[in-house]
Design a protein around this motif. Structure first.
Motif, PDB file in Angstrom:
ATOM      1  N   ASN A 104     -14.827  -5.028  -9.342  1.00  0.00           N
ATOM      2  CA  ASN A 104     -15.559  -5.845  -8.383  1.00  0.00           C
ATOM      3  C   ASN A 104     -15.767  -5.013  -7.113  1.00  0.00           C
ATOM      4  N   GLU A 105     -16.927  -4.385  -7.051  1.00  0.00           N
ATOM      5  CA  GLU A 105     -17.226  -3.475  -5.941  1.00  0.00           C
ATOM      6  C   GLU A 105     -17.172  -4.172  -4.588  1.00  0.00           C
ATOM      7  N   GLU A 106     -17.635  -5.407  -4.588  1.00  0.00           N
ATOM      8  CA  GLU A 106     -17.669  -6.153  -3.329  1.00  0.00           C
ATOM      9  C   GLU A 106     -16.250  -6.344  -2.788  1.00  0.00           C
ATOM     10  N   LEU A 107     -15.346  -6.706  -3.684  1.00  0.00           N
ATOM     11  CA  LEU A 107     -13.949  -6.911  -3.295  1.00  0.00           C
ATOM     12  C   LEU A 107     -13.324  -5.595  -2.827  1.00  0.00           C
ATOM     13  N   THR A 108     -13.570  -4.513  -3.568  1.00  0.00           N
ATOM     14  CA  THR A 108     -13.019  -3.210  -3.221  1.00  0.00           C
ATOM     15  C   THR A 108     -13.481  -2.795  -1.831  1.00  0.00           C
ATOM     16  N   ARG A 109     -14.781  -2.948  -1.576  1.00  0.00           N
ATOM     17  CA  ARG A 109     -15.355  -2.579  -0.282  1.00  0.00           C
ATOM     18  C   ARG A 109     -14.761  -3.440   0.841  1.00  0.00           C
ATOM     19  N   MET A 110     -14.595  -4.732   0.541  1.00  0.00           N
ATOM     20  CA  MET A 110     -14.059  -5.656   1.538  1.00  0.00           C
ATOM     21  C   MET A 110     -12.637  -5.238   1.944  1.00  0.00           C
ATOM     22  N   LEU A 111     -11.830  -4.872   0.946  1.00  0.00           N
ATOM     23  CA  LEU A 111     -10.459  -4.443   1.210  1.00  0.00           C
ATOM     24  C   LEU A 111     -10.435  -3.141   2.012  1.00  0.00           C
ATOM     25  N   GLU A 112     -11.330  -2.205   1.634  1.00  0.00           N
ATOM     26  CA  GLU A 112     -11.404  -0.928   2.368  1.00  0.00           C
ATOM     27  C   GLU A 112     -11.742  -1.178   3.830  1.00  0.00           C
ATOM     28  N   LEU A 113     -12.757  -2.021   4.050  1.00  0.00           N
ATOM     29  CA  LEU A 113     -13.181  -2.337   5.423  1.00  0.00           C
ATOM     30  C   LEU A 113     -12.043  -2.989   6.204  1.00  0.00           C
ATOM     31  N   TYR A 114     -11.338  -3.893   5.543  1.00  0.00           N
ATOM     32  CA  TYR A 114     -10.246  -4.593   6.211  1.00  0.00           C
ATOM     33  C   TYR A 114      -9.200  -3.604   6.721  1.00  0.00           C
ATOM     34  N   PHE A 115      -8.799  -2.675   5.838  1.00  0.00           N
ATOM     35  CA  PHE A 115      -7.728  -1.754   6.233  1.00  0.00           C
ATOM     36  C   PHE A 115      -8.219  -0.625   7.137  1.00  0.00           C
ATOM     37  N   GLU A 116      -9.550  -0.396   7.175  1.00  0.00           N
ATOM     38  CA  GLU A 116     -10.073   0.539   8.178  1.00  0.00           C
ATOM     39  C   GLU A 116      -9.873  -0.061   9.563  1.00  0.00           C
ATOM     40  N   GLU A 117     -10.036  -1.367   9.650  1.00  0.00           N
ATOM     41  CA  GLU A 117      -9.898  -2.048  10.946  1.00  0.00           C
ATOM     42  C   GLU A 117      -8.448  -2.416  11.260  1.00  0.00           C
ATOM     43  N   HIS A 118      -7.664  -2.725  10.220  1.00  0.00           N
ATOM     44  CA  HIS A 118      -6.276  -3.132  10.428  1.00  0.00           C
ATOM     45  C   HIS A 118      -5.355  -2.108   9.802  1.00  0.00           C
ATOM     46  N   THR A 119      -5.097  -1.028  10.524  1.00  0.00           N
ATOM     47  CA  THR A 119      -4.235   0.011   9.968  1.00  0.00           C
ATOM     48  C   THR A 119      -2.783  -0.462   9.992  1.00  0.00           C
ATOM     49  N   ILE A 120      -1.976   0.117   9.121  1.00  0.00           N
ATOM     50  CA  ILE A 120      -0.550  -0.196   9.100  1.00  0.00           C
ATOM     51  C   ILE A 120       0.151   0.944   9.840  1.00  0.00           C
ATOM     52  N   PRO A 121       0.807   0.642  10.971  1.00  0.00           N
ATOM     53  CA  PRO A 121       1.400   1.706  11.787  1.00  0.00           C
ATOM     54  C   PRO A 121       2.351   2.598  10.990  1.00  0.00           C
ATOM     55  N   GLY A 122       2.178   3.898  11.125  1.00  0.00           N
ATOM     56  CA  GLY A 122       3.071   4.853  10.474  1.00  0.00           C
ATOM     57  C   GLY A 122       2.865   4.971   8.981  1.00  0.00           C
ATOM     58  N   PHE A 123       1.748   4.456   8.476  1.00  0.00           N
ATOM     59  CA  PHE A 123       1.522   4.479   7.033  1.00  0.00           C
ATOM     60  C   PHE A 123       0.082   4.874   6.729  1.00  0.00           C
ATOM     61  N   THR A 124      -0.069   5.871   5.842  1.00  0.00           N
ATOM     62  CA  THR A 124      -1.411   6.293   5.436  1.00  0.00           C
ATOM     63  C   THR A 124      -1.752   5.649   4.099  1.00  0.00           C
ATOM     64  N   ILE A 125      -2.810   4.875   4.075  1.00  0.00           N
ATOM     65  CA  ILE A 125      -3.209   4.203   2.831  1.00  0.00           C
ATOM     66  C   ILE A 125      -4.095   5.141   2.016  1.00  0.00           C
ATOM     67  N   ASP A 126      -3.711   5.370   0.769  1.00  0.00           N
ATOM     68  CA  ASP A 126      -4.539   6.181  -0.123  1.00  0.00           C
ATOM     69  C   ASP A 126      -5.544   5.293  -0.844  1.00  0.00           C
ATOM     70  N   GLU A 127      -5.079   4.139  -1.226  1.00  0.00           N
ATOM     71  CA  GLU A 127      -5.890   3.280  -2.076  1.00  0.00           C
ATOM     72  C   GLU A 127      -5.333   1.868  -2.028  1.00  0.00           C
ATOM     73  N   VAL A 128      -6.219   0.893  -2.120  1.00  0.00           N
ATOM     74  CA  VAL A 128      -5.760  -0.492  -2.199  1.00  0.00           C
ATOM     75  C   VAL A 128      -6.203  -1.038  -3.554  1.00  0.00           C
ATOM     76  N   ARG A 129      -5.255  -1.454  -4.333  1.00  0.00           N
ATOM     77  CA  ARG A 129      -5.535  -1.976  -5.653  1.00  0.00           C
ATOM     78  C   ARG A 129      -4.830  -3.315  -5.789  1.00  0.00           C
ATOM     79  N   LEU A 130      -5.541  -4.316  -6.193  1.00  0.00           N
ATOM     80  CA  LEU A 130      -4.921  -5.626  -6.325  1.00  0.00           C
ATOM     81  C   LEU A 130      -4.386  -5.823  -7.724  1.00  0.00           C
ATOM     82  N   GLN A 131      -3.256  -6.504  -7.809  1.00  0.00           N
ATOM     83  CA  GLN A 131      -2.804  -6.989  -9.106  1.00  0.00           C
ATOM     84  C   GLN A 131      -2.839  -8.502  -9.029  1.00  0.00           C
ATOM     85  N   ILE A 132      -3.739  -9.082  -9.789  1.00  0.00           N
ATOM     86  CA  ILE A 132      -3.953 -10.517  -9.739  1.00  0.00           C
ATOM     87  C   ILE A 132      -3.210 -11.133 -10.932  1.00  0.00           C
TER      88      ILE A 132
END
Ligand SMILES: [Zn+2]
Length: 154
Positions: A104-132
């Motif tokens: 689901n490209e839309e979901l993947t893009r949405m997650l990427e955008l979210y974490f571009e704006e909301h970084t996790i301090p002291g943590f570098t995100i390589d990839e966001v993958r959901l397990q539903i």
């Protein structure tokens, strides 16, 4: 997946080509089901009965280290392997422990955008993958699911 492509893939990832490695990668491509070590071994053993499961495990771990395969951890703590590295999510059926791909490209893009704006301090995100997690109403419907709806994210 033909043998030449598998050979190229192994060389691209800096690995020597051995009959065992070829068989393991071939098995991973033929099983689209995020196989366990045992499932990979049962395929490899059809053509190479003398390869120990420990050796197959070792090959899988090398493939992971070289970035050619990804590990998928399940709720039941059984390690599974995924050779399909294009961006996708996983649907985990708690009834039968199967894992299906969820594209689901839309979901993947949405997650990427979210974490571009909301970084996790002291943590570098390589990839966001959901397990539903959940259960399929109809177990025969198990298969990879692709959502191709191309709509803009509001
Ligand atoms: Zn997958």
């Amino acid at each position: 997946m033909d043998k030449t492509k598998i050979r190229n893939l192994l060389s691209e990832h800096g690995m020597r080509i051995t009959p065992q490695r070829l068989a393991v990668v071939e098995a991973l491509f033929s099983l689209r089901s995020h196989p366990t070590v045992e499932e990979v071994a049962s395929i490899v053993h059809k053509t190479q009965p003398n390869v120990a499961t420990g050796t197959i495990y070792h090959i899988l771990e090398t493939l992971v280290k070289r970035g050619m395969v990804m590990k998928v951890k399940t709720e039941s703590d059984v390690m599974r392997y995924d050779i399909f590295l294009d961006p996708h999510h996983h649907i985990y059926c708690t009834d039968c422990s199967s894992i299906e791909d969820y594209y689901n490209e839309e979901l993947t893009r949405m997650l990427e955008l979210y974490f571009e704006e909301h970084t996790i301090p002291g943590f570098t995100i390589d990839e966001v993958r959901l397990q539903i997690s959940g259960r399929f109403e109809d177990p025969s419907k198990h298969r990879s699911i692709r959502v191709d709806r191309k709509s803009s994210i509001a």
